[in-house]
Design a protein around this motif. Structure first.
Motif, mmCIF file in Angstrom:
data_model
loop_
_atom_site.group_PDB
_atom_site.id
_atom_site.type_symbol
_atom_site.label_atom_id
_atom_site.label_comp_id
_atom_site.label_asym_id
_atom_site.label_seq_id
_atom_site.Cartn_x
_atom_site.Cartn_y
_atom_site.Cartn_z
ATOM 1 N N GLY A 36 0.822 -1.193 0.000
ATOM 2 C CA GLY A 36 0.000 0.000 0.000
ATOM 3 C C GLY A 36 0.857 1.244 0.000
ATOM 4 O O GLY A 36 2.003 1.231 0.458
ATOM 5 N N TYR A 40 -3.853 4.317 -1.574
ATOM 6 C CA TYR A 40 -3.992 3.203 -2.507
ATOM 7 C C TYR A 40 -3.461 1.892 -1.956
ATOM 8 O O TYR A 40 -2.475 1.854 -1.202
ATOM 9 C CB TYR A 40 -3.270 3.518 -3.815
ATOM 10 N N LEU A 41 -4.134 0.819 -2.380
ATOM 11 C CA LEU A 41 -3.674 -0.546 -2.164
ATOM 12 C C LEU A 41 -3.353 -1.147 -3.528
ATOM 13 O O LEU A 41 -4.020 -0.836 -4.526
ATOM 14 C CB LEU A 41 -4.759 -1.378 -1.476
ATOM 15 N N TYR A 49 -6.190 -0.006 -6.020
ATOM 16 C CA TYR A 49 -7.519 0.222 -5.456
ATOM 17 C C TYR A 49 -7.459 1.454 -4.568
ATOM 18 O O TYR A 49 -6.648 1.509 -3.636
ATOM 19 C CB TYR A 49 -7.972 -0.990 -4.631
ATOM 20 N N ASP A 51 -8.484 3.296 -1.662
ATOM 21 C CA ASP A 51 -9.079 2.875 -0.389
ATOM 22 C C ASP A 51 -9.822 4.051 0.237
ATOM 23 O O ASP A 51 -9.327 4.712 1.144
ATOM 24 C CB ASP A 51 -7.967 2.360 0.529
ATOM 25 N N SER A 54 -10.618 3.866 4.134
ATOM 26 C CA SER A 54 -9.513 3.765 5.097
ATOM 27 C C SER A 54 -9.446 2.392 5.755
ATOM 28 O O SER A 54 -9.133 2.269 6.936
ATOM 29 C CB SER A 54 -9.637 4.849 6.185
ATOM 30 N N SER A 55 -9.735 1.350 4.971
ATOM 31 C CA SER A 55 -9.676 -0.025 5.474
ATOM 32 C C SER A 55 -10.345 -0.167 6.839
ATOM 33 O O SER A 55 -9.702 -0.429 7.855
ATOM 34 C CB SER A 55 -8.230 -0.532 5.522
ATOM 35 N N HIS A 63 -1.660 4.601 3.722
ATOM 36 C CA HIS A 63 -0.903 3.369 3.892
ATOM 37 C C HIS A 63 0.597 3.641 3.799
ATOM 38 O O HIS A 63 1.061 4.445 2.985
ATOM 39 C CB HIS A 63 -1.306 2.359 2.820
ATOM 40 N N LEU A 413 -12.332 0.877 -3.681
ATOM 41 C CA LEU A 413 -12.763 0.063 -2.556
ATOM 42 C C LEU A 413 -13.855 0.791 -1.792
ATOM 43 O O LEU A 413 -13.615 1.756 -1.077
ATOM 44 C CB LEU A 413 -11.569 -0.234 -1.636
#
Length: 450
Positions: A36, A40-41, A49, A51, A54-55, A63, A413
């Motif tokens: 990450g 982005y991931l 992806y 994000d 924020s997961s 990240h 995401l």
């Protein structure tokens, strides 16, 4: 077989993922992330992806933030862990000093744990034992708000009101008092959150009049009920609740696990109402999404009720192996330093207005968007079948999930909350990525809703 498929099959063979139906993974296998950076991931095949959630709301500053990375690396070479009973370490002490200076005034004592649900359990037990040790053993129940969510351990479920998580476990749960929460989108008094007097507070007043004598504490998500679909309510409700708790001798527990550290535009959501709860739970953004850590913050009044000779039996017999973990403390210190030195909250204000304007331009007239609500960078789009009646989609249709699936191939995401699509990005996200998120969300939504 490419690397993604091979890893996804190995994942499916043994890993039971949280909060999902694993059969769904037959048609939507795990996306295996390689690394990450920022918002982005990147998966093992090189796909990116954005994000925008924020997961699960914890990745506050992007990240692999270089400054946080450096803090973790430095700590790793010094001390990775130490028992937190009769031992301490400078990083935890520094963190405590920093937090006490920014927490709502009067929250001076910190009890460390390792996740949000654990923090809620500590808060409930502290409150219960406090009432018992101060001569109120008749107080044995808790109040909570409808549609509230405070975690998924049994105690936390017992003070939540989300049947999706709790229904099957009700025979195991405590018998608590559920108070009708503010619902500004579907206000039964036909008011709106910008200019109401919190007429819905009558439900809390009625509950206190009937049950306060047996109530230990009331626990709330201040300002934003997250899992309920980012339901936002006025600060006045909190002010009234603080006064009501004082009047009846009921403790106020603020669950700031999701709202703390700038998510609502102020350091803590309670700051919008200028109140201090008796107990506050913090986690998620505390470590920027890096390390599992939570802290339960209390006033001296609570702490003093436990302060006695050991043989008096007033000590709080609750512990976590990873309490005060040095790596977690170092990440939290790095987060606080970035928030302060980079003036993150100040920079968020114009960015938040810009983002909300983008969403209103893109979705304000959409036939299936009933409300676009926001506070700071948190934005939520409530999906309805009829804007006049505010009728939501049948849950079996899983409209939010379908939009989530359509967004993934476009590199976005989105993790829905039932009929609500929400955005809760890192506070330091760039405007170009906010623009991209809106554009990709619109594509995904149009593919599902037309």
């Amino acid at each position: 077989m490419d690397r993604m498929n091979e890893l996804a099959q190995r994942d499916f063979a043994h890993i039971w993922h949280p909060c999902c139906q694993m059969k769904d993974y037959e048609t939507l296998p795990s996306i295996v992330i390689d690394h990450g950076e920022g918002a982005y991931l990147y998966d093992v095949n090189g796909n990116s992806y954005l994000d925008i959630i924020s997961s699960w709301w914890c990745n506050l500053l992007g990240h692999c933030n270089p400054k946080i990375n450096a803090a973790v690396k430095a700590q790793l070479d010094k001390l990775e862990h130490v028992i937190f009973v009769n031992f301490s370490h400078e990083t935890a002490i520094d963190l405590a000093d920093k937090l006490v200076n920014i927490l709502p005034k009067g929250l001076n004592k910190l009890n460390f744990a390792d996740n949000g649900s654990a923090a809620v359990e500590i808060a409930l037990k502290l409150a219960f034992q406090y009432q018992h040790q101060t001569g109120h053993s008749e107080k044995t129940r808790f109040m909570c708000l409808s549609e509230g969510y405070h975690g998924e351990t049994i105690g936390a479920l017992s003070v939540g009101s989300m049947d999706l998580f709790a229904q099957i476990y009700k025979p195991m749960m405590m018998n608590n008092i559920h108070v009708e929460a503010p619902d500004c989108y579907r206000c039964p008094f036909n008011k709106n959150r910008e200019c109401c007097e919190c007429e819905c507070f009558k439900y809390a007043e009625e509950a206190f009049a009937n049950y306060a004598k047996e109530t230990v504490a009331i626990i709330v998500e201040p300002i934003v009920q997250g899992c309920a679909g980012m339901r936002i309510y006025p600060p006045l409700y909190l002010k009234k609740l603080r006064q009501l708790c004082n009047e009846y001798g009921v403790l106020l527990i603020a669950d700031e696990i999701a709202t703390g550290f700038g998510r609502t535009g102020k350091m803590f959501a309670c700051d919008h109402a200028d109140i201090t709860p008796d107990i506050m739970c913090i986690s998620k953004a505390l470590t920027g999404g890096y390390m599992p850590m939570s802290i339960v913050c209390t006033t001296d009044k609570i702490y003093d009720a436990f302060y006695a000779d050991y043989n008096e039996g007033k000590q709080f017999m609750h512990s976590h192996t990873y309490a005060g973990n040095p790596l977690g403390c170092s990440t939290a210190l790095a987060v606080l330093k970035i928030l302060e030195e980079d003036k993150i909250l100040e920079k968020c204000q114009p960015k938040a207005e810009y983002f909300n304007n983008l969403l209103n331009e893109a979705f304000g007239n959409h036939k299936n968007i009933g409300e676009i609500r926001h506070i700071n960078l948190i934005n939520a789009l409530e999906l309805v079948t009829d804007k006049q009646t505010k009728t939501g989609f049948d849950g079996k249709l899983r409209i939010g999930y379908e939009i989530y699936k359509k967004a993934l191939p476009h590199g976005l995401l989105l993790r829905p909350l039932g009929n609500v699509i929400y955005f809760n990005p890192p506070l330091n996200i760039e405007e170009k990525d906010l623009e991209k998120a809106v554009r990709l969300a619109k594509i995904a939504m149009d593919e599902v809703l037309g």
